[in-house]
Design a protein around this motif. Structure first.
Motif, PDB file in Angstrom:
ATOM      1  N   UNK B  81       0.836  -1.210   0.000  1.00 65.23           N
ATOM      2  CA  UNK B  81       0.000   0.000   0.000  1.00 65.23           C
ATOM      3  C   UNK B  81       0.868   1.256   0.000  1.00 65.23           C
ATOM      4  N   UNK B  84       2.453   1.692  -3.412  1.00 68.13           N
ATOM      5  CA  UNK B  84       1.517   2.217  -4.406  1.00 68.13           C
ATOM      6  C   UNK B  84       1.221   3.692  -4.173  1.00 68.13           C
ATOM      7  N   UNK B  96     -11.858   3.236 -12.013  1.00 67.58           N
ATOM      8  CA  UNK B  96     -12.604   2.718 -10.871  1.00 67.58           C
ATOM      9  C   UNK B  96     -12.624   3.781  -9.788  1.00 67.58           C
ATOM     10  N   UNK B  97     -13.760   4.422  -9.597  1.00 73.39           N
ATOM     11  CA  UNK B  97     -13.832   5.538  -8.652  1.00 73.39           C
ATOM     12  C   UNK B  97     -15.098   5.446  -7.823  1.00 73.39           C
ATOM     13  N   UNK B  98     -15.081   6.147  -6.697  1.00 72.25           N
ATOM     14  CA  UNK B  98     -16.300   6.279  -5.913  1.00 72.25           C
ATOM     15  C   UNK B  98     -17.255   7.160  -6.702  1.00 72.25           C
ATOM     16  N   UNK B  99     -18.483   6.699  -6.952  1.00 68.83           N
ATOM     17  CA  UNK B  99     -19.420   7.529  -7.706  1.00 68.83           C
ATOM     18  C   UNK B  99     -19.684   8.852  -6.992  1.00 68.83           C
ATOM     19  N   UNK B 100     -20.059   9.866  -7.739  1.00 74.13           N
ATOM     20  CA  UNK B 100     -20.429  11.183  -7.205  1.00 74.13           C
ATOM     21  C   UNK B 100     -19.249  12.029  -6.751  1.00 74.13           C
ATOM     22  N   UNK B 101     -18.014  11.532  -6.899  1.00 77.44           N
ATOM     23  CA  UNK B 101     -16.869  12.371  -6.564  1.00 77.44           C
ATOM     24  C   UNK B 101     -16.467  13.124  -7.829  1.00 77.44           C
ATOM     25  N   UNK B 109      -6.644  13.230  -5.960  1.00 79.22           N
ATOM     26  CA  UNK B 109      -6.564  12.292  -4.842  1.00 79.22           C
ATOM     27  C   UNK B 109      -5.176  11.675  -4.596  1.00 79.22           C
ATOM     28  N   UNK B 112      -3.174  14.165  -2.720  1.00 81.11           N
ATOM     29  CA  UNK B 112      -3.634  14.373  -1.351  1.00 81.11           C
ATOM     30  C   UNK B 112      -3.180  13.221  -0.462  1.00 81.11           C
TER      31      UNK B 112
END
Lengths: 256, 227
Positions: B81, B84, B96-101, B109, B112
């Motif tokens: 981890x 990466x 592949x992302x969290x929807x609504x972001x 990201x 950050x």
């Protein structure tokens, strides 16, 4: 680096039935661990043992306390454990009614945890409660309503706000997104990821939703009949499952 | 930067009669800082399998995969981890992302998460998105609703936001028009010139010729199947 939570050899039996057995792992600050498995596989039993809700038959759960470093939460006194449960720990129940006071307003539910750690200024408490309700998409005009007037999904969001308001270091979640509609589920996943990144929050999440663990969890444990059958990096376990059961689980997901 | 030694891979399909498929053996290659190596071979030769083993998605059956000072084949999840997050970037074919972001936050990201200041991260994200010709009107929307080509470019912006010392590229230029392809290739060249070690799969021969210093034919690592 000291693990935040170090679990060794946890076993819990119900009579002659195995709840969970032989569970060992270390969780480090900022890590999100997913626990998946079919219903009855021992996920919730394990989670409850870790959070001190159930007493395991054997094993150790060491938590890195702020004051004294690693302490066994099984042998610590009840007041100490309760103090942990309302400061550094949070527990999000599968059924929101188990984690809320149904007769107290939404704002009061969030404020209670703040008061438990010493907040006394009502204006500030209310302001923080409204801020957190907003983060889980409950509008300000519902702050004085009771959770019993909320829908199931709203209750769940309220429970999450109540748990996160004190900035815990470790959150236990039992199927947190199970009863939520998908749009709020997405919002919550984003919220949790932000907290993990900004506050170094660690979480242990029990779920059966593999899409949720892929987006949220760094690591994954797969349970079957009370045993840990496979564990590792989330995308490794999902993309290259080694155990028979995990292969079955992963190949059984319906593609959307 | 990247050293792969004698890596093999087998898949055991427990639910399909327990069949064991050997897909790779003796895979060995090294990539120096500032070098780009293209993996070649027919479809099914094991290019993506090798990439996934390097990223830690697939478990190597044997051998060593050293990136910096971490052996991915042996490392703890926690070490992978961290690798990466800081060292090893990956541009996959799928977003592949969290929807609504929002797109801007998706791209910012990686920065950050290495502790970069929020405004600096978003500035870098804006810069990448405009270079990749994602219209500014879309930045505040979630990329899940974008077209295939736009999603791919968001994915590339995400992969290049942080200056990883090692980068894996899985068909970064597929489904892009000529201008955008050229932008992506420039990004790859810039990464090389700042010393990143890159392994890529490029089906597009022109793109491969422009950025790759060497080619490695993965079919050399495919085990000989008994007839």
């Amino acid at each position: 680096m000291t693990p935040l939570l170090s679990v060794s050899n946890i076993q819990k039996t119900y009579g002659h039935r195995i709840g969970c057995t032989g569970v060992n792992f270390d969780l480090y600050p900022g890590e999100v661990m997913g626990i998946v498995g079919e219903s009855g596989s021992g996920k919730s039993t394990l989670l409850n043992c870790l959070a001190g809700h159930l007493e395991p038959d054997q094993g150790e759960v060491l938590f890195d306390t702020r004051a004294e470093g690693l302490r066994d939460t099984m042998t610590m006194s009840e007041p100490e454990r309760r103090m942990l449960a309302r400061t550094d720990w949070a527990f999000v129940h599968q059924n929101a009614r188990d984690g809320l006071r149904m007769g107290v307003s939404a704002g009061g539910n969030v404020g209670e945890r703040l008061m438990a750690v010493g907040a006394r200024h009502y204006g500030n408490i209310r302001e923080q409660a409204i801020d957190w309700l907003g983060r889980v998409e409950i509008t300000e005009d519902r702050v004085d309503d009771r959770p019993s007037d909320f829908s199931g999904g709203m209750q769940q969001r309220l429970q999450i706000a109540r748990n996160l308001v004190t900035g815990p270091r470790l959150v236990f979640m039992d199927e947190p997104t199970g009863g939520l509609d998908v749009s709020v589920q997405a919002r919550l996943l984003d919220l949790l990821r932000g907290l993990v990144r900004e506050m170094g929050l660690s979480a242990i999440i029990v779920t059966h939703d593999l899409a949720v663990v892929r987006l949220l969890a760094d690591r994954l444990m797969v349970m079957k009949s009370g045993h840990l059958v496979e564990s590792g990096l989330t995308d490794q376990v999902l993309d290259d499952p080694q155990h028979t059961y995990t292969q079955l689980l992963v190949s059984s997901v319906l593609q959307v | 930067m990247i050293h792969i030694e004698n890596v093999s891979k087998t898949f055991t399909l427990h639910n399909q009669g327990g069949s064991v498929i050997e897909v790779m053996q003796g895979a060995t290659l090294s990539v120096a800082p500032g070098e780009c190596v293209a993996l070649t071979g027919n479809s099914g030769a094991g290019k993506s399998t090798l990439m996934r083993m390097i990223y830690g998605n697939y478990l190597a059956a044997s051998g060593r995969i050293i990136i910096g000072d971490v052996d991915v084949a042996q490392a703890e999840p926690r070490e992978i981890l961290a690798l990466r997050r800081e060292t090893l970037g990956y541009v996959s074919q799928f977003l592949r992302v969290v929807p609504r972001v929002s797109t801007l936050d998706v791209v910012a990201e990686p920065l950050l998460s290495v502790g970069c200041d929020g405004e600096v991260a978003r500035e870098r994200a804006r810069d990448l998105l405009s270079r990749l010709k994602i219209p500014e009107t879309l930045w505040s929307l979630s990329p899940t609703t974008f077209s295939g080509g736009e999603q791919q470019r968001v994915n590339i912006a995400h992969g290049f936001a942080h200056t990883y010392p090692a980068i894996l590229l899985d068909e970064p230029t597929a489904s892009l028009d000529a201008t955008n392809r050229s932008t992506v290739l420039s990004l790859i060249e810039e990464a090389k010139s700042r010393g990143a070690a890159i392994i890529g799969i490029f089906h597009d021969a022109q793109a491969r010729d422009r950025v790759a210093d060497r080619e490695v034919d993965v079919s050399a690592f495919t085990p000989k199947r008994a007839a």
